[in-house]
Design an enzyme around this catalytic site. Structure first.
Site, PDB file in Angstrom:
ATOM      1  N   ARG A  90      10.233 -32.811 -21.671  1.00 20.85           N
ATOM      2  CA  ARG A  90      10.038 -33.853 -20.669  1.00 20.85           C
ATOM      3  C   ARG A  90      10.185 -33.304 -19.261  1.00 20.85           C
ATOM      4  O   ARG A  90       9.931 -34.017 -18.302  1.00 20.85           O
ATOM      5  CB  ARG A  90      11.079 -34.934 -20.867  1.00 20.85           C
ATOM      6  CG  ARG A  90      10.587 -36.152 -21.637  1.00 20.85           C
ATOM      7  CD  ARG A  90      11.744 -37.079 -21.757  1.00 20.85           C
ATOM      8  NE  ARG A  90      11.450 -38.449 -21.976  1.00 20.85           N
ATOM      9  CZ  ARG A  90      11.411 -39.048 -23.165  1.00 20.85           C
ATOM     10  NH1 ARG A  90      11.529 -38.337 -24.257  1.00 20.85           N
ATOM     11  NH2 ARG A  90      11.247 -40.334 -23.241  1.00 20.85           N
ATOM     12  N   ARG A 169      12.215 -45.957 -16.629  1.00 20.60           N
ATOM     13  CA  ARG A 169      11.712 -44.891 -17.510  1.00 20.60           C
ATOM     14  C   ARG A 169      10.323 -44.438 -17.070  1.00 20.60           C
ATOM     15  O   ARG A 169      10.009 -43.244 -17.121  1.00 20.60           O
ATOM     16  CB  ARG A 169      11.687 -45.367 -18.971  1.00 20.60           C
ATOM     17  CG  ARG A 169      13.096 -45.475 -19.549  1.00 20.60           C
ATOM     18  CD  ARG A 169      13.118 -46.271 -20.842  1.00 20.60           C
ATOM     19  NE  ARG A 169      12.338 -45.669 -21.892  1.00 20.60           N
ATOM     20  CZ  ARG A 169      11.793 -46.358 -22.898  1.00 20.60           C
ATOM     21  NH1 ARG A 169      11.930 -47.669 -22.963  1.00 20.60           N
ATOM     22  NH2 ARG A 169      11.110 -45.729 -23.823  1.00 20.60           N
TER      23      ARG A 169
END
Ligand code: AMP
Length: 220
Positions: A90, A169
């Protein structure tokens, strides 16, 4: 030759669903770092206690912890024929660490692209099974008898799928996505797939791309 697949894309883009399908199709494990962390939180392990607050905010767990967790997972015997990674890497640091863990030229990288409005809609209506973590198909969520199609467990909302956390997020994803995609984009084994198609069409597109790239990789 091992088939090492990385799924990239925003939360709610369909990475988990497609990673599961690919794993069954190719007979290799789907490794979801989100699932691993949620299991650790539920089991109340040291790792779980360290990450719970960060996850509930929608932030990312630290790179060192994630890299160590994935390194250990990839060392297990069931990855001998490959794996599908969902939710890792990520960040650019995680991507560089992954390159060192595997043969980077052999990595097949798939980005599932979905616009932000659609992601908020999908995530805030998403339900997962409390028992096995499977994401429920929309049809299974309707009505009082809503239950997991796989194990019959109760369907619940993930604590970080509430709208305010979803927005955080998505922000976190946006911040990290560009350097991550730049890291992979120029590789011959990178493809972007339109995630607005039906799940079956997305799967066909991914499986087609994986087949093509895996064959090309063997010829190199
Ligand atoms: P996911 O199920 O992939 O959406 O992940 C849920 C949450 O777990 C994320 O919002 C992060 O807090 C954490 N997480 C999962 N994978 C990673 C990762 N590779 N790096 C940092 N945090 C992660």
């Amino acid at each position: 030759m091992a088939l090492d697949i990385v799924m990239l894309g925003p939360p709610g883009g369909g990475k988990g669903t497609q990673a599961g399908r690919l794993a069954r199709h190719y007979g290799i494990p789907a490794i979801s770092t989100g699932d691993m962390l949620r299991e650790a939180v539920q089991a109340g392990t040291d790792l779980g206690r360290q990450v719970k607050v960060v996850m509930d905010r929608g932030d990312l767990v630290g790179d060192d912890l994630m890299i160590a967790t994935v390194r250990e997972r990839l060392n297990r015997g069931d990855t001998a024929n490959g794996f599908v990674l969902d939710g890792f890497p990520r960040t650019l640091r995680q991507a560089e660490a992954l390159d060192r863990m595997v043969n980077e030229r052999g990595l097949v990288v798939i980005e599932i692209a979905v616009p932000a409005d659609e992601l908020v809609r999908r995530l805030s209506s998403r339900r997962i099974c409390r028992g096995c973590g499977t994401i429920a198909e929309p049809a299974a969520r309707a009505g009082d008898a809503a239950a997991c199609a796989r194990c019959g467990g109760t369907l619940v909302q993930r604590s970080d799928d509430r709208e305010e956390v979803v927005r955080e997020r998505l922000n976190v994803y946006e911040t990290n996505a560009r350097p991550l995609l730049d890291h992979y984009r120029s590789r011959p084994s990178f493809r972007t797939i339109d995630g607005l198609q039906s799940p079956d069409r997305v799967f066909e597109a991914i499986a087609g791309a994986v087949g093509e790239m895996a064959t090309a990789g063997q010829k190199r």
